[in-house]
Design an enzyme around this catalytic site. Structure first.
Site, short mmCIF file in Angstrom:
data_model
loop_
_atom_site.label_atom_id
_atom_site.label_comp_id
_atom_site.label_asym_id
_atom_site.label_seq_id
_atom_site.Cartn_x
_atom_site.Cartn_y
_atom_site.Cartn_z
N SER A 1 -30.27 -50.98 -14.04
CA SER A 1 -30.57 -49.70 -14.66
C SER A 1 -32.05 -49.69 -15.00
O SER A 1 -32.51 -50.53 -15.77
CB SER A 1 -29.72 -49.55 -15.93
N LYS B 1 -29.87 -47.65 -10.59
CA LYS B 1 -29.63 -46.50 -11.49
C LYS B 1 -30.96 -46.12 -12.12
O LYS B 1 -31.68 -46.99 -12.62
CB LYS B 1 -28.60 -46.88 -12.54
N LYS C 1 -32.97 -43.62 -14.88
CA LYS C 1 -32.81 -42.76 -16.04
C LYS C 1 -33.52 -41.44 -15.77
O LYS C 1 -34.63 -41.43 -15.19
CB LYS C 1 -33.41 -43.43 -17.28
N ASP D 1 -28.76 -41.48 -14.74
CA ASP D 1 -28.13 -41.46 -16.07
C ASP D 1 -29.02 -40.64 -17.00
O ASP D 1 -30.19 -40.98 -17.20
CB ASP D 1 -27.98 -42.90 -16.59
N GLU E 1 -24.53 -39.74 -14.40
CA GLU E 1 -23.90 -40.29 -15.61
C GLU E 1 -24.31 -39.47 -16.84
O GLU E 1 -25.50 -39.24 -17.07
CB GLU E 1 -24.34 -41.75 -15.75
N ASP F 1 -20.10 -41.86 -19.99
CA ASP F 1 -20.42 -43.08 -20.73
C ASP F 1 -20.19 -42.75 -22.21
O ASP F 1 -19.07 -42.94 -22.73
CB ASP F 1 -21.88 -43.48 -20.41
N LYS G 1 -17.77 -49.60 -21.25
CA LYS G 1 -18.56 -50.48 -22.13
C LYS G 1 -17.58 -50.94 -23.19
O LYS G 1 -17.05 -50.12 -23.96
CB LYS G 1 -19.72 -49.73 -22.78
N GLY H 1 -23.80 -51.49 -19.49
CA GLY H 1 -24.50 -52.49 -20.29
C GLY H 1 -25.18 -51.85 -21.48
O GLY H 1 -25.41 -50.63 -21.50
O1 OSB Z 1 -26.58 -45.39 -21.00
O2 OSB Z 1 -26.06 -47.08 -19.88
C1 OSB Z 1 -26.73 -46.57 -20.77
C2 OSB Z 1 -29.24 -49.08 -22.15
C3 OSB Z 1 -29.25 -48.73 -23.48
C4 OSB Z 1 -28.47 -47.68 -23.89
C5 OSB Z 1 -27.68 -46.99 -22.98
C6 OSB Z 1 -27.66 -47.35 -21.66
C7 OSB Z 1 -28.49 -48.39 -21.22
C8 OSB Z 1 -28.62 -48.79 -19.84
C9 OSB Z 1 -29.01 -50.21 -19.55
O3 OSB Z 1 -28.50 -48.02 -18.92
C10 OSB Z 1 -27.83 -51.07 -19.28
C11 OSB Z 1 -28.20 -52.52 -19.23
O4 OSB Z 1 -28.91 -52.91 -18.30
O5 OSB Z 1 -27.78 -53.28 -20.13
MG MG Z 2 -25.21 -44.59 -19.66
#
Ligand code: OSB
Ligand code: MG
Length: 375
Positions: free
Chosen positions: A141, A167, A169, A194, A219, A244, A268, A296
């Protein structure tokens, strides 16, 4: 999941450890430079187990914070389970269910309990919860970047390391143009985005432009607590939505699937309240053929090891946000760190418990606060 014999839970240790991130992680709701890791250790007799509460310091992802979780674990969840025998994960879950909300606090305790039971039985957490895979597929991510080139440099770097899905953001103003360009430069990679709840239904036209990007999923585009508007959006969209933030437990996941609010589920374990809820959501998705993957929360190695164990269940059909320890931290709290093999997988340990040794001296050196809870 029964314990070998009812376990008398003796004490709980709540520890806050600050780990610097190798680079800041920016998403639509804000930016993280360090991770305040909340570790939970549970004792029974001579044994102990480790868990992690994934709450952040500020209520930006969900309403929980490190502070609320510390309060709820110390003042309610700990006292509800300590000093008395607990015969199964279901029994632990039933005691925690008396308290409303606070899934991340509950999950921190459940993770420690499951690691403890696995160690007492001498089996891996993966085996204990029904895992079947010996390695899990992983993706990465990537946070918001100042330019497409900065993002693309990271895309190339992680593809070269073997990661099986990228992924990206997004947020309003950093979406269609950036994602189209990444897709143009990488025509055949598995790519998803996401938004962390940064849009509303008024942005539906803009989100529909992402249909041209051939994404695996979009997402959580809409509000953190919404299902209905996501169902409306999904109706006019070719790309699958994945939820999520909105999926805070089994019932929310069931309702989301029933009304068509998403076609893919991000799991999660902290967000849904622990192993009990997570396993029920897993079984629901598997029975309906809904693609599922493990998300994550920038976890330390302890939370990450639990994610690896969970993702070894057969219903996890897409690569997870389970990256190597060194994608986040210079030094992790477990030995050895989590590594991603060149084929984009992480091995599932077969040794007792989470399968990694906790580096207690390193933890001590980075601890900001530690509290012990006894019956
Ligand atoms: O939305 O999945 C998410 C990190 C912090 C808060 C929300 C998210 C995330 C990530 C990173 O996308 C996930 C990771 O690599 O641990
Ligand atoms: Mg997410």
């Amino acid at each position: 999941m029964a314990t070998p014999a009812p376990l008398r839970l003796d004490a709980l240790e709540l520890r806050l450890v600050r780990l610097p991130l190798l680079e800041p992680f920016e998403v639509s709701f804000g930016r993280l430079d360090t991770r305040l890791v909340f570790l939970v250790r549970l004792w029974a007799g001579g044994h102990s187990g480790w868990g992690e509460c994934v709450a952040f310091e500020a209520p930006l992802f969900s309403y929980e914070t490190v502070g609320t979780a510390l309060h709820v674990l110390r003042d309610f969840l700990g006292p509800a389970v300590l000093g008395r025998p607990v015969g199964s994960l279901a029994e632990l879950g039933a005691r925690l269910a008396a308290f409303r909300g606070h899934p991340m606090a509950k999950a921190g305790l459940e993770l420690a309990f499951v690691d403890l039971v696995a160690r007492v039985r001498g089996v891996s957490v993966s085996r204990l919860v029904g895992g079947t895979r010996r390695a899990v597929e992983v993706g990465v991510s990537l946070g918001l970047q100042p330019s497409v080139d900065a993002l693309d440099e990271r895309v190339n770097r992680f593809l070269a390391l073997g990661y099986r899905r990228i992924k990206v953001k997004i947020k309003p103003g950093a979406d269609v143009a950036v994602v189209s360009e990444i897709r143009r430069r990488h025509p055949s990679i598995r790519l998803s985005v996401d938004a962390n709840a940064a849009y509303t239904l008024a942005d539906a036209d803009r989100l529909r432009q992402l249909d041209a990007c051939g994404l695996l999923m979009i997402e959580q585009p809409l509000a953190h607590d919404d299902l209905l508007d996501h169902a409306r959006l999904q109706q006019g969209l070719a790309t699958a939505l994945c939820l999520d933030e909105s999926l805070t437990g089994y019932d929310r996941a069931r309702q989301a699937l029933e009304i068509g609010a998403c076609r893919i589920v991000n799991m999660k374990i902290g967000r849904v309240g622990g192993y009990g809820e997570a396993l029920r959501i897993h079984d629901l998705c598997a029975s309906r053929g809904v693609p599922l993957w493990c998300g994550g929360m920038l976890e330390s190695g302890i939370g990450r090891a639990h994610n690896v164990a969970l993702a070894s269940l057969p219903g996890f059909t897409l690569p997870g946000d389970i990256s190597a320890s060194r994608r986040y931290f210079e030094r992790d709290v477990i030995v050895p760190p989590v590594e991603v093999a060149s084929d984009g997988t992480v091995a599932v340990p077969d040794t007792p418990g989470i399968g990694f040794e906790v580096d207690v001296d390193f933890l001590e050196s980075r601890t900001e606060r530690v509290e012990r809870v006894e019956p």
